[in-house]
Design a protein around this motif. Structure first.
Motif, PDB file in Angstrom:
ATOM      1  N   ALA A 114       0.835  -1.205   0.000  1.00 33.86           N
ATOM      2  CA  ALA A 114       0.000   0.000   0.000  1.00 33.86           C
ATOM      3  C   ALA A 114       0.868   1.252   0.000  1.00 33.86           C
ATOM      4  CB  ALA A 114      -0.922  -0.018   1.222  1.00 33.86           C
ATOM      5  N   ILE A 115       1.932   1.244   0.805  1.00 33.18           N
ATOM      6  CA  ILE A 115       2.829   2.406   0.829  1.00 33.18           C
ATOM      7  C   ILE A 115       3.513   2.565  -0.523  1.00 33.18           C
ATOM      8  CG2 ILE A 115       4.917   3.347   1.886  1.00 33.18           C
ATOM      9  CD1 ILE A 115       4.144   1.891   4.460  1.00 33.18           C
ATOM     10  N   ARG A 116       3.944   1.441  -1.111  1.00 37.84           N
ATOM     11  CA  ARG A 116       4.624   1.507  -2.404  1.00 37.84           C
ATOM     12  C   ARG A 116       3.690   2.035  -3.476  1.00 37.84           C
ATOM     13  NH1 ARG A 116       5.372  -3.682  -3.370  1.00 37.84           N
ATOM     14  NH2 ARG A 116       7.210  -3.817  -2.033  1.00 37.84           N
ATOM     15  N   ASN A 117       2.460   1.557  -3.496  1.00 39.90           N
ATOM     16  CA  ASN A 117       1.505   1.993  -4.513  1.00 39.90           C
ATOM     17  C   ASN A 117       1.170   3.474  -4.363  1.00 39.90           C
ATOM     18  OD1 ASN A 117       1.419  -0.578  -5.594  1.00 39.90           O
ATOM     19  ND2 ASN A 117      -0.375  -1.195  -4.370  1.00 39.90           N
ATOM     20  N   ASP A 118       1.004   3.916  -3.116  1.00 40.23           N
ATOM     21  CA  ASP A 118       0.690   5.326  -2.891  1.00 40.23           C
ATOM     22  C   ASP A 118       1.861   6.213  -3.324  1.00 40.23           C
ATOM     23  OD1 ASP A 118      -1.184   7.351  -1.374  1.00 40.23           O
ATOM     24  OD2 ASP A 118       0.881   7.764  -0.716  1.00 40.23           O
ATOM     25  N   THR A 119       3.075   5.782  -2.963  1.00 38.20           N
ATOM     26  CA  THR A 119       4.260   6.566  -3.352  1.00 38.20           C
ATOM     27  C   THR A 119       4.417   6.584  -4.865  1.00 38.20           C
ATOM     28  OG1 THR A 119       5.332   5.896  -1.281  1.00 38.20           O
ATOM     29  CG2 THR A 119       6.741   6.828  -2.991  1.00 38.20           C
ATOM     30  N   GLN A 120       4.169   5.436  -5.508  1.00 36.59           N
ATOM     31  CA  GLN A 120       4.273   5.378  -6.958  1.00 36.59           C
ATOM     32  C   GLN A 120       3.273   6.323  -7.614  1.00 36.59           C
ATOM     33  OE1 GLN A 120       6.428   3.311  -9.344  1.00 36.59           O
ATOM     34  NE2 GLN A 120       5.673   5.264 -10.078  1.00 36.59           N
ATOM     35  N   GLY A 121       2.089   6.432  -7.032  1.00 36.82           N
ATOM     36  CA  GLY A 121       1.087   7.329  -7.588  1.00 36.82           C
ATOM     37  C   GLY A 121       1.488   8.783  -7.518  1.00 36.82           C
ATOM     38  N   ARG A 122       2.381   9.118  -6.601  1.00 38.13           N
ATOM     39  CA  ARG A 122       2.826  10.506  -6.458  1.00 38.13           C
ATOM     40  C   ARG A 122       4.065  10.814  -7.299  1.00 38.13           C
ATOM     41  NH1 ARG A 122       0.655  12.471  -1.391  1.00 38.13           N
ATOM     42  NH2 ARG A 122      -0.489  10.796  -0.349  1.00 38.13           N
ATOM     43  N   CYS A 123       4.677   9.762  -7.924  1.00 35.58           N
ATOM     44  CA  CYS A 123       5.916   9.948  -8.700  1.00 35.58           C
ATOM     45  C   CYS A 123       5.630   9.739 -10.176  1.00 35.58           C
ATOM     46  CB  CYS A 123       6.985   8.961  -8.230  1.00 35.58           C
ATOM     47  SG  CYS A 123       7.458   9.176  -6.493  1.00 35.58           S
ATOM     48  N   SER A 124       6.394  10.402 -11.004  1.00 34.61           N
ATOM     49  CA  SER A 124       6.175  10.362 -12.448  1.00 34.61           C
ATOM     50  C   SER A 124       6.953   9.258 -13.147  1.00 34.61           C
ATOM     51  CB  SER A 124       6.563  11.710 -13.070  1.00 34.61           C
ATOM     52  OG  SER A 124       7.930  12.003 -12.803  1.00 34.61           O
ATOM     53  N   GLU A 125       7.833   8.556 -12.427  1.00 34.41           N
ATOM     54  CA  GLU A 125       8.626   7.483 -13.018  1.00 34.41           C
ATOM     55  C   GLU A 125       8.584   6.268 -12.094  1.00 34.41           C
ATOM     56  OE1 GLU A 125      12.542   9.045 -13.395  1.00 34.41           O
ATOM     57  OE2 GLU A 125      12.818   9.355 -11.250  1.00 34.41           O
ATOM     58  N   PRO A 126       8.853   5.069 -12.621  1.00 37.20           N
ATOM     59  CA  PRO A 126       8.852   3.880 -11.763  1.00 37.20           C
ATOM     60  C   PRO A 126       9.780   4.057 -10.565  1.00 37.20           C
ATOM     61  CG  PRO A 126       9.002   3.247 -14.070  1.00 37.20           C
ATOM     62  CD  PRO A 126       9.145   4.741 -14.034  1.00 37.20           C
ATOM     63  N   LEU A 127       9.337   3.592  -9.395  1.00 33.15           N
ATOM     64  CA  LEU A 127      10.110   3.819  -8.180  1.00 33.15           C
ATOM     65  C   LEU A 127      11.510   3.222  -8.274  1.00 33.15           C
ATOM     66  CD1 LEU A 127       7.530   3.285  -5.289  1.00 33.15           C
ATOM     67  CD2 LEU A 127       8.628   5.410  -6.005  1.00 33.15           C
ATOM     68  N   GLY A 128      11.597   1.963  -8.753  1.00 33.82           N
ATOM     69  CA  GLY A 128      12.904   1.321  -8.848  1.00 33.82           C
ATOM     70  C   GLY A 128      13.846   2.105  -9.731  1.00 33.82           C
ATOM     71  N   TYR A 129      13.332   2.578 -10.869  1.00 28.35           N
ATOM     72  CA  TYR A 129      14.163   3.354 -11.782  1.00 28.35           C
ATOM     73  C   TYR A 129      14.564   4.682 -11.154  1.00 28.35           C
ATOM     74  CZ  TYR A 129      15.428   6.307 -15.727  1.00 28.35           C
ATOM     75  OH  TYR A 129      16.080   7.170 -16.567  1.00 28.35           O
ATOM     76  N   GLY A 130      13.617   5.348 -10.509  1.00 29.53           N
ATOM     77  CA  GLY A 130      13.921   6.636  -9.903  1.00 29.53           C
ATOM     78  C   GLY A 130      14.958   6.531  -8.796  1.00 29.53           C
ATOM     79  N   ILE A 131      14.845   5.498  -7.956  1.00 28.93           N
ATOM     80  CA  ILE A 131      15.833   5.301  -6.891  1.00 28.93           C
ATOM     81  C   ILE A 131      17.204   5.013  -7.482  1.00 28.93           C
ATOM     82  CG2 ILE A 131      16.477   3.692  -5.049  1.00 28.93           C
ATOM     83  CD1 ILE A 131      13.496   3.552  -4.331  1.00 28.93           C
ATOM     84  N   SER A 132      17.257   4.151  -8.500  1.00 30.93           N
ATOM     85  CA  SER A 132      18.542   3.849  -9.150  1.00 30.93           C
ATOM     86  C   SER A 132      19.131   5.087  -9.796  1.00 30.93           C
ATOM     87  CB  SER A 132      18.356   2.736 -10.190  1.00 30.93           C
ATOM     88  OG  SER A 132      17.914   1.546  -9.583  1.00 30.93           O
ATOM     89  N   ARG A 133      18.273   5.917 -10.413  1.00 32.38           N
ATOM     90  CA  ARG A 133      18.769   7.132 -11.076  1.00 32.38           C
ATOM     91  C   ARG A 133      19.351   8.106 -10.067  1.00 32.38           C
ATOM     92  NH1 ARG A 133      16.669  11.923 -12.110  1.00 32.38           N
ATOM     93  NH2 ARG A 133      14.610  11.346 -11.317  1.00 32.38           N
ATOM     94  N   ARG A 134      18.715   8.242  -8.910  1.00 31.39           N
ATOM     95  CA  ARG A 134      19.239   9.139  -7.876  1.00 31.39           C
ATOM     96  C   ARG A 134      20.597   8.649  -7.366  1.00 31.39           C
ATOM     97  NH1 ARG A 134      16.356  13.877  -5.712  1.00 31.39           N
ATOM     98  NH2 ARG A 134      14.353  13.845  -6.794  1.00 31.39           N
ATOM     99  N   ARG A 135      20.720   7.333  -7.185  1.00 31.93           N
ATOM    100  CA  ARG A 135      22.003   6.791  -6.750  1.00 31.93           C
ATOM    101  C   ARG A 135      23.089   7.050  -7.794  1.00 31.93           C
ATOM    102  NH1 ARG A 135      19.322   1.301  -4.656  1.00 31.93           N
ATOM    103  NH2 ARG A 135      19.104   1.789  -2.437  1.00 31.93           N
ATOM    104  N   ALA A 136      22.757   6.790  -9.048  1.00 34.64           N
ATOM    105  CA  ALA A 136      23.734   7.001 -10.107  1.00 34.64           C
ATOM    106  C   ALA A 136      24.129   8.469 -10.200  1.00 34.64           C
ATOM    107  CB  ALA A 136      23.174   6.515 -11.442  1.00 34.64           C
ATOM    108  N   HIS A 137      23.155   9.377 -10.031  1.00 38.62           N
ATOM    109  CA  HIS A 137      23.453  10.807 -10.092  1.00 38.62           C
ATOM    110  C   HIS A 137      24.385  11.212  -8.952  1.00 38.62           C
ATOM    111  CE1 HIS A 137      22.882  15.063 -10.857  1.00 38.62           C
ATOM    112  NE2 HIS A 137      22.570  15.233  -9.577  1.00 38.62           N
ATOM    113  N   ALA A 138      24.130  10.694  -7.748  1.00 40.31           N
ATOM    114  CA  ALA A 138      24.996  11.010  -6.606  1.00 40.31           C
ATOM    115  C   ALA A 138      26.408  10.495  -6.840  1.00 40.31           C
ATOM    116  CB  ALA A 138      24.412  10.416  -5.328  1.00 40.31           C
TER     117      ALA A 138
END
Length: 838
Positions: free
Chosen positions: A286-310
């Motif tokens: 439920a938390i994952r689905n709610d968070t995904q609904g608030r984000c414009s990109e898949p959560l897994g991809y977004g988290i990986s992208r933030r790590r790569a950017h850092a």
């Protein structure tokens, strides 16, 4: 492996653990070997099928257990290797982590560093392949990186043993990296909510929360426990607007306030009301689905992208261009203007010759020499053009690396590599070396070998063969009336140990050390050269398109190439493939259509005797076509997802001989430990089968005579093979009448031998060809069947262990009838086309 990852102390008296972690192909195993001195323990990690190597070393002033984990690209598992590495970090409670990074690709390694920081694990960074980074003009401020992360950073070159002492000293100063990533307000809000659901863990709860939010079913499965098993003893209860994590947050029996000022678990969208009914998995979902609904990109991809950017931001602060180490100008000119074009001409002409010979088997080519020169000249011109175009902007190793991945020019190079490997392994190893060791060093029990000469020294060594000396010793013992009945040539012990057809020493040890060991050793040496030069990853990238047609990807070429050395070892390495479907397909193809190096060496000798180039072309065409056909069919039958192909391409470099020799030594040692006992078991089984029920007239092969009779309809009528030793050629018939032993095997015996050891069956066919018992056509059919036939006993046991008894039974149940069906079709086609009829 327990499903409960709650905090638990390490076992009393156990050594502290240091885990080696890093991306694939960064030199972890080389550093492990240098730290521990040798490979000590190889065992299956509990609950998995991925092998983990461990040993002991003295690091930071104390004795520790060093665990070499599988290479990973992320600690949010997407493959079995990554699951094992993350499980070790969670459950083995490492005192410190030695992360090995490729200095040429720092940002890729720092992504894992960020995950280790989230887990709260003390880390020491080893920047390996430092010399290659300098060669490519990459300058890294190691001291600056150490200050920014707050951890020790060591520069290493594992192949040259540089920096290993500094690693040992730095382990006492291991620290948690100062690297926190902000994933954005919405994701951070979700992370805080998941943290409140977690029990006490051996690592930082933030790490587990991020993994769960990104989608980590394995971790979710491990953390999903019934309420009565939770540390606080009660479930998350519904309270107020949402679910209160009363007693559930970290198992401490109290509410927690998140960074947004909320208490307990947030009220999430989507109609979730929490409570024990939903359970842990439902709450996380439920938390994952709610968070995904608030984000414009898949959560897994977004988290990986933030790590790569850092990681990239950090790299920009510590990496700069350095003066590139160049070859001396005279050597560069010699390579680009003379050596390179000449190599291109040789590669092109060799490929053209092989192509013309292959086509010439099935259709006559007029003016074949002209075609060879035209193709060779065109190829040489193409290589020269690329060399001249790249000579100013690229180094020699970069140019070679580009050529080995060129969409067209890489294939002549592949043909040249395969041909050179055949000459090295098949001709020199399986021919010259095997003949010398088998006929001269081991010899036979009947006549002396006659010794051998030492080239250049002008010396002759009077050596008559190990088996001959043992037979003479047995004759001396036979003269003793007390034990003569055991040692005489008709006695049980002599027959068991030294009989020409099934003696444990005469056949078992001689075949193992005189026939198989040289071939396997030379293959592993060639494999090590290709591996150390960086050619194998390029080969994987080059054939990815082809392997996708059979349900695999380019990564599968690594176990396939290794299978040409030993199918048993290659079956173990199918673990590098990401999905169960891919591992089953690769296991099937290894068992069916990949002959091991020992078998290849013997088969090459037989093909040379029965038809040369034409025989090679027919054999290769049949085996390759069956490999592709069965792989394509398996990809259609087996259901499952296809994994993405991702592999690091290292720089092309000159192999370091000492590193290749060490790898070869360990691989050959492993092979001998696995193979020699099975050789002896197989020989003993053959001895028993041929002795029990023996009758000179009706059962000349003992119980094997019944196998001849049962297999006769298939071997005689479908395959066109003589079912047993009847109708011998005059020369062989004269041998039998003169009382000389006949080194020949029945057809059924050859197939049974092939199951005991694949090369045994090939050797049996070789002996039958040399004795004239098989015609060229019959030999070709027998070679095809023995190649496609069931895997050897050792490989069979590994298949059962890796894939399970049901899958192993299905694989064998398919291979046996299929191999005979293909053999029958080849028998019919060879008769129809009159090929190999001489």
């Amino acid at each position: 492996m327990s499903n409960d990852l709650t905090d638990s102390p390490p076992e009393a008296g156990a050594l502290p653990v240091v885990a080696l972690v890093g991306n694939p192909n960064v030199g972890k195993s080389a550093i492990f070997s240098l730290l521990t001195g040798r490979y000590v323990v190889v065992s299956n990690y509990p609950g998995t099928t991925v092998e983990v190597t461990s040993g002991t070393a003295r690091l930071g002033g104390e004795r520790v257990e060093v665990v070499d984990t599988p290479g990973v690209n992320s600690l949010v598992p997407r493959s079995e290797d990554e699951e094992v590495t993350r499980a070790i970090l969670l459950e083995r409670r490492p005192r410190a982590v030695l992360q090995v990074l490729d200095a040429k690709n720092l940002s890729r390694g720092l992504v894992i560093t960020s995950q280790l920081a989230e887990m709260g694990l003390p880390v020491v960074l080893a920047l390996n392949m430092w010399d290659e980074a300098m060669d490519r003009g990459i300058a890294i401020d190691a001291d600056g990186l150490s200050r920014l992360l707050g951890v020790p950073v060591v520069k290493t070159v594992a192949t040259q043993k540089k920096g290993i002492g500094a690693i040992a000293a730095a382990m006492a100063r291991a620290a948690v990296p100062q690297m926190r990533i902000d994933y954005g307000a919405h994701v951070e809000h979700g992370i805080a909510g998941v943290e409140l659901l977690l029990p006490t863990l051996p690592v930082n709860a933030r790490s587990a929360a991020v993994s769960l939010l990104a989608g980590d079913p394995e971790l979710e499965r491990r953390l999903t426990v019934p309420p009565e098993r939770r540390p606080d003893g009660d479930a998350h209860e519904a309270a107020g607007d949402g679910a209160a994590a009363d007693g559930g947050a970290h198992g401490r029996g109290r509410r927690r306030r998140c960074r947004h000022g909320c208490t307990g678990v947030h009220r999430w969208g989507g109609g979730w009301s929490g409570g024990a009914e939903a359970g842990f998995a439902g709450s996380v979902a439920a938390i994952r689905n709610d968070t995904q609904g608030r984000c414009s990109e898949p959560l897994g991809y977004g988290i990986s992208r933030r790590r790569a950017h850092a990681a990239e931001q950090l790299v920009r602060r510590v990496v700069s261009a350095a003066p590139r180490e160049q070859w001396p100008p005279v050597w560069r000119r010699a390579f680009f203007w003379v050596i390179g074009p000449l190599l291109g001409l040789m590669v092109s002409c060799l490929s053209a010759i092989l192509l013309v010979l292959g086509v010439g088997v099935f259709a006559e080519l007029p003016h074949a020499e002209v075609i060879v020169w035209l193709l060779g000249g065109a190829g040489a011109a193409a290589y020269a053009a690329h060399l001249w175009r790249w000579r100013r902007s690229h180094g020699i190793s970069e140019v070679l690396g580009r050529l080995t991945m060129h969409p067209v020019l890489a294939f002549p190079i592949l043909a040249a590599v395969l041909w050179a490997t055949y000459l090295f392994v098949g001709v020199f190893g399986a021919g010259e070396c095997v003949d010398f060791i088998e006929n001269t060093i081991f010899g036979n029990t009947l006549e002396p070998a006659g010794g051998f000469a030492i080239p250049l020294a002008g010396l002759h060594v009077p050596w008559d063969g190990l088996n001959y000396y043992l037979a003479q010793l047995a004759d001396l013992l036979a003269a003793n009336n007390t034990i003569g009945f055991l040692a005489s040539r008709d006695g049980f012990m002599y027959q068991l140990l030294l009989s020409e057809d099934a003696g444990l020493i005469r056949v078992g040890l001689t075949y193992a050390f005189a026939i198989v060991l040289p071939i396997v050793g030379f293959f592993f040496l060639a494999f090590g050269l290709m591996e150390d030069s960086g050619y194998l990853p390029r080969l994987a990238a080059m054939v990815d398109w082809l392997f996708k047609r059979i349900g695999l990807n380019g990564k599968a070429v690594l176990p396939m190439v290794l299978g040409l050395g030993c199918d048993t070892m290659a079956t173990l390495t199918t673990r590098i493939l990401d999905s169960r479907r891919e591992r089953i397909i690769a296991t099937l193809l290894l068992a069916l259509a990949i002959p091991c190096s020992a078998q290849i060496g013997v088969i090459s000798g037989v093909l040379t005797d029965i038809g040369g180039g034409a025989a090679f072309a027919i054999y290769i065409a049949v085996i390759v076509s069956q490999f592709l056909l069965v792989g394509w069919l398996a990809s259609k039958v087996l259901k499952g997802k296809k994994s993405d192909f991702m592999i690091e391409i290292p720089p092309f470099r000159l192999p370091k001989l000492s590193n290749v020799v060490v790898k070869t030594f360990y691989r050959v040692s492993w092979f001998l430990k696995e193979a020699v006992p099975l050789f002896l078991i197989g020989t003993l089984a053959l001895f028993i089968l041929t002795r029990i029920g023996y009758n000179e007239q009706t059962r000349p092969l003992g119980l094997m005579s019944y196998a001849d009779r049962i297999g006769a309809p298939v071997t005689e009528h479908l395959l066109g093979l003589p079912p047993h030793l009847k109708g011998l050629p005059p020369a062989e018939d004269a041998k039998v009448r003169a009382g000389q032993p006949l080194r020949g095997h029945s057809t059924s015996e050859a197939f049974i031998l092939g199951f005991l050891r694949r090369d045994y069956g090939a050797v049996a066919i070789r002996d039958n060809v040399k004795s004239g018992f098989f015609s060229p056509r019959q030999a070709m059919v027998a070679l095809i069947v023995i190649t496609l036939f069931v895997p050897c006993l050792a490989n069979m046991l590994v298949i059962v262990k890796e894939r399970g008894p049901v899958t192993a039974a299905l694989i064998v149940g398919f291979i046996i009838p299929y191999s005979f069906l293909v053999g029958g079709m080849m028998n019919y086609l060879l008769k129809m086309t009159n090929l190999l009829q001489q």
